[in-house]
Design a protein around this motif. Structure first.
Motif, PDB file in Angstrom:
ATOM      1  N   UNK A 164       2.519   1.915  -3.455  1.00 25.25           N
ATOM      2  CA  UNK A 164       1.314   2.357  -3.767  1.00 25.25           C
ATOM      3  C   UNK A 164       1.108   3.641  -4.342  1.00 25.25           C
ATOM      4  N   UNK A 214       0.568  -1.057   0.029  1.00 23.51           N
ATOM      5  CA  UNK A 214      -0.439  -0.154  -0.230  1.00 23.51           C
ATOM      6  C   UNK A 214       1.560   1.108  -0.068  1.00 23.51           C
ATOM      7  N   UNK A 238       4.027   5.722  -5.357  1.00 25.08           N
ATOM      8  CA  UNK A 238       3.781   5.543  -6.710  1.00 25.08           C
ATOM      9  C   UNK A 238       3.375   6.915  -7.426  1.00 25.08           C
ATOM     10  N   UNK A 239       1.879   6.770  -7.182  1.00 23.08           N
ATOM     11  CA  UNK A 239       0.763   7.877  -6.751  1.00 23.08           C
ATOM     12  C   UNK A 239       1.471   9.049  -6.547  1.00 23.08           C
TER      13      UNK A 239
END
Lengths: 424, 435
Positions: free
Chosen positions: A141, A138, A144-145
């Motif tokens: 993520x 998580x 990367x977001x």
């Protein structure tokens, strides 16, 4: 603002802000440590794991059900950094017992908070392997977001470039490689290190029996041998050297310009209200020079604003513009800064900035989260002025003081994110 | 003097005053002992109101998309060349405005000089001033605002979803319009919209804070002239809107790290009775809490299968003329999430809703309502929403408590049918658009 502070262990304090204004009580548990490249991301991951489930509520589902039962109680992970400090912990809010249809929830809420912090879900003497992997992916993520929000991404990039050799460029969230490399044992070590060595500040805002809550927390710390760490002072870069220029190309339709400046001053130098008043005049509000001149008069952009940081000694100006307008926008922004340096501030501008800033200070009293954030922040700056005191000081400030502050500002970095087919 | 009505809720320990001002404006005053006060001046006019006439007019007027939002921007410009923000700068108030599908609102919050700020608010919103030149300048600023939203994954996701759910309904039009549509806006058409919708009888004022109701009335007396009586006829052209979704999928590509998705559930059974509509609104909130929160099986299955690592966000929007529910998340495999969603709903229909979850979710929705009374902003917003929806802010606890398990089950079974579902996806750039 603080009604009562109780020292409950070596380097552990519980701070109570008593108020009847709110329908909720707010609690925060803050571990405070020095930002370090090799451990900040572990702390970030640690609080994610603590709030994933505890020994008594061993899954997200069990924890959430308990929170629903406690009348939409919330338990949130808290991770932030300010100056040399990394702050990580848990933030919770619960309805006051007056509104819970004769089912008191405060005691149970405190028990839940203690369970999350002192009684984590362990298997074979380490954090759950499954949950560790879940939280790692998580967090990856989220890392990367970062690009999903181009405004924030550009701002972070500018700060990274500007503060390349300072701890302010450390991402407390970590990098993909760092997070991938985490083993359960590393988190377990980080957990005990935090309980033993971090400075801990607990806040309670609302109307509760604070002595009862303090003795509950104390009973846990009585079992821990505390050895608080010593946090070193850091050097602040007061003045920029050569201006760094960086452009990046992404598939975006609007260009994002971020200019990073050194202000030369931090809250520790005193009179920080002048820095904030400067910001109001320059680019912090809809009546500021940047808004009025760069947005309204020149129609260059929809957003153009500035902010100054308290403990890091820098300022950023951000603008969303057509790529072809980059140089025009830079010139317009610098021209406005020059005007402030020359004390070209009208009485109306000064008056508006003062009132707007006062409004901002006084608004802090209307939210328990803002009061918590303010007091913690001030605690870490050894500056215990209340928003009311700051507001009073602001009203007495002069144009000359603002110009004096502005003269210490130097341009460090120009970062620009633009589209592939953008010209300019 | 208008008759001032007082309403009180003992459980909450709150009360408010309301009166019909002689100008035609409905006014609410909600005293609250906080440092800042909040004022919200709203007109029932949004992006969906692009075809209208006044009673007695022969023809409907059709206006370019995005005009309500454009008008909102232009209202800040005063005839003497001043910007309304400069007025508020004199009092220290922080002012703003927003436009949505069905309303436009002007607001400020302040810790000092409330009454003076209120005068400014009432003054600038009741004094339009547009010229061809100022309209042109605004086209540049709004052009940049629209471009900013073009890069905003959440906005693109929502726009895609509404375009998939609806064939005709005007809710599918972007609030800001397009660069092309706003280029057609002229000062003349702005005035036409203004005099139609900014009639005080089509507006409401809600103020919340340490405020005296009599002072507010005095300011209304001073600032507001009686508005002409007129009846607005709006043509939403939604008679031909099918119950089923228009398209099952809508996709686009943007700089995102992972696909983001929104599943929409189109709803055509909108109760005409306001309290029934409110009851349904809160029942759907309860269902959303049951079906999509972290306590729900769907979330936990998707999480365990590593299809999501983000929450399932949900929200329900309901107006007299449109109603839809949205579930959003991030996933590397949106189609798999969609399949799980459909299966989960079917399974829940077969097994029935869980009674304990229902009670906990109902408790949660009730508690969120109580929490909303900690903010002058939320209170004012909720007063206006309730007024426009024909309900009362203090009726809500009773409405929530009247929602039974059986009512919710029946609603759930009718609401969720596969022909009402559509999905919008924003893919990362490397993945080609499927359209």
């Amino acid at each position: 603002m603080i009604t009562k502070s109780i020292q409950i262990a070596n380097g552990v304090k519980i701070n109570y802000i008593q108020t009847d204004k709110f329908k909720t009580n707010t609690f925060s548990f803050n571990f405070i440590t020095q930002i370090r490249k090799d451990s900040a991301y572990l702390n970030t991951l640690l609080v994610r794991l603590l709030t994933h489930g505890s020994a008594s509520y061993p899954s997200q589902m069990a924890l959430e059900k308990k929170l629903q039962y406690l009348y939409a109680g919330t338990v949130a992970k808290k991770t932030s950094s300010i100056g040399k400090y990394q702050i990580f912990g848990v933030l919770a809010d619960m309805l006051n017992d007056r509104y819970t249809e004769k089912t008191p929830v405060t005691d149970e809420a405190i028990d839940l908070l203690c369970d999350i912090i002192f009684n984590p879900l362990l298997e074979n003497g380490a954090f759950s392997a499954q949950y560790t992997e879940d939280e790692k992916s998580e967090l990856i993520d989220i890392i990367n977001a970062e690009i999903n929000n181009t405004a924030r991404y550009s701002q972070n990039r500018c700060i990274e470039i500007m503060c390349e050799n300072e701890i302010f460029s450390i991402k407390t969230i970590g990098t993909v490689e760092q997070v991938n490399s985490v083993k359960q044992q590393m988190l377990y070590d980080a957990y005990f290190k935090a309980l033993r060595e971090c400075r801990i500040e607990i806040y309670v805002v609302g109307n509760v029996d604070i002595d009862k809550i303090a003795s509950k927390f104390k009973s846990f710390f009585d079992k821990i041998e505390r050895k608080p760490e010593i946090i070193d002072d850091i050097d602040i870069v007061r003045c920029a050297a050569e201006v760094k220029n960086e452009e990046e190309i992404q598939d975006v339709s609007q260009g994002k310009l971020v200019m990073g400046f050194r202000t030369g001053k931090t809250i520790e130098d005193g009179d920080f209200h002048i820095a904030q008043l400067f910001n109001e005049v320059f680019g912090g509000s809809p009546s500021s020079k940047l808004f009025v001149n760069v947005r309204e008069k020149k129609s260059l952009c929809y957003t153009c604003r500035s902010f100054v940081t308290q403990k890091e000694g820098f300022m950023c100006v951000t603008a969303g513009i057509e790529a072809s307008n980059k140089q025009v926008a830079i010139d317009a922004i610098l021209e406005q800064l020059e005007n402030v340096k020359n004390a070209q501030i009208s009485d109306t501008e000064l008056d508006s900035a003062k009132k707007s800033l006062k409004n901002g200070y006084m608004n802090i009293y209307d939210s328990s989260f803002s009061m918590e954030a303010w007091t913690l922040n001030r605690e870490l700056s050894n500056n215990y002025d209340t928003p009311t005191t700051e507001a009073k000081k602001v009203l007495e400030a002069t144009k000359e003081q603002i110009a004096e502050f502005a003269k210490g500002i130097t341009l460090d970095t120009i970062y620009f994110l633009k589209g592939e087919d953008a010209n300019g | 003097m208008a008759e001032i009505i007082t309403k009180e809720n003992k459980m909450l320990g709150e009360k408010y005053y309301t009166f019909d001002h002689k100008s035609g404006l409905k006014v609410y005053v909600f005293p609250k002992q906080l440092t800042s006060s909040y004022a919200l001046f709203t007109t029932k006019y949004g992006s969906i109101d692009n075809k209208f006439k006044l009673e007695g007019d022969e023809d409907f007027t059709c206006v370019p998309d995005g005009i309500a939002h454009f008008l909102e921007h232009k209202m800040f410009e005063c005839e003497n060349g001043e910007d309304a923000f400069e007025l508020f700068a004199k009092t220290g108030a922080s002012a703003n405005a927003y436009t949505s599908n069905a309303r436009t609102a002007y607001l400020f919050s302040t810790t000092d000089n409330f009454y003076e700020s209120l005068e400014y608010l009432l003054d600038f919103v009741t004094h339009p001033y547009f010229t061809e030149q100022t309209v042109q300048k605004e086209q540049g600023i709004i052009g940049q605002e629209l471009r900013m939203y073009d890069d905003h994954p959440g906005s693109r996701l929502e726009r895609g979803l509404l375009e998939a759910l609806y064939k005709h309904n005007k809710v599918r039009i972007d609030v800001g319009g397009t660069i092309e549509s706003i280029a057609k806006i002229t000062a003349e058409v702005l005035y036409k919209c203004y005099y139609t919708f900014y009639n005080l009888r089509n507006m409401v004022l809600a103020v919340c804070g340490d405020i005296d109701v009599n002072e507010v009335e005095k300011i209304c007396d001073k600032m507001l002239k009686e508005a002409p009586k007129q009846t607005i006829i709006r043509d939403y052209e939604c008679e031909n809107e099918p119950k089923e979704v228009y398209k099952k999928r809508s996709t686009c590509s943007l700089a995102v790290s992972k696909p983001i998705l929104s599943i929409g559930i189109k709803d055509s059974n909108i109760p005409s009775d306001p309290s029934e509509r409110a009851k349904k609104f809160y029942a759907i909130q309860i269902l959303n809490e049951m079906l999509y929160s972290r306590t729900a099986e769907l979330y936990n299955t998707l999480y365990d299968k590593k299809l999501i690592s983000h929450l399932l966000d949900s929200y329900f929007e309901q107006d007299e003329f449109y109603s839809f529910n949205v579930v959003s998340t991030e996933s590397s495999n949106p189609e798999a999430v969609y399949e799980h969603f459909v299966d989960f709903i079917e399974k829940t229909k077969k097994n029935g809703l869980d009674k304990e979850s229902f009670e906990l979710a109902k408790r949660t929705i009730y508690a969120l309502y109580i929490k909303s009374f900690d903010s002058t902003e939320e209170i004012a917003e909720n007063i206006v929403t309730n007024y426009l929806e024909g309900t009362d802010i203090f009726d809500i606890p009773e409405i929530i408590s009247s929602i039974t398990y059986d009512y919710t089950t029946e609603l759930f079974n009718d609401f969720y049918k596969e022909e009402y579902y559509a999905m919008s996806v924003v893919n990362p750039l490397s993945k080609e658009s499927e359209e």
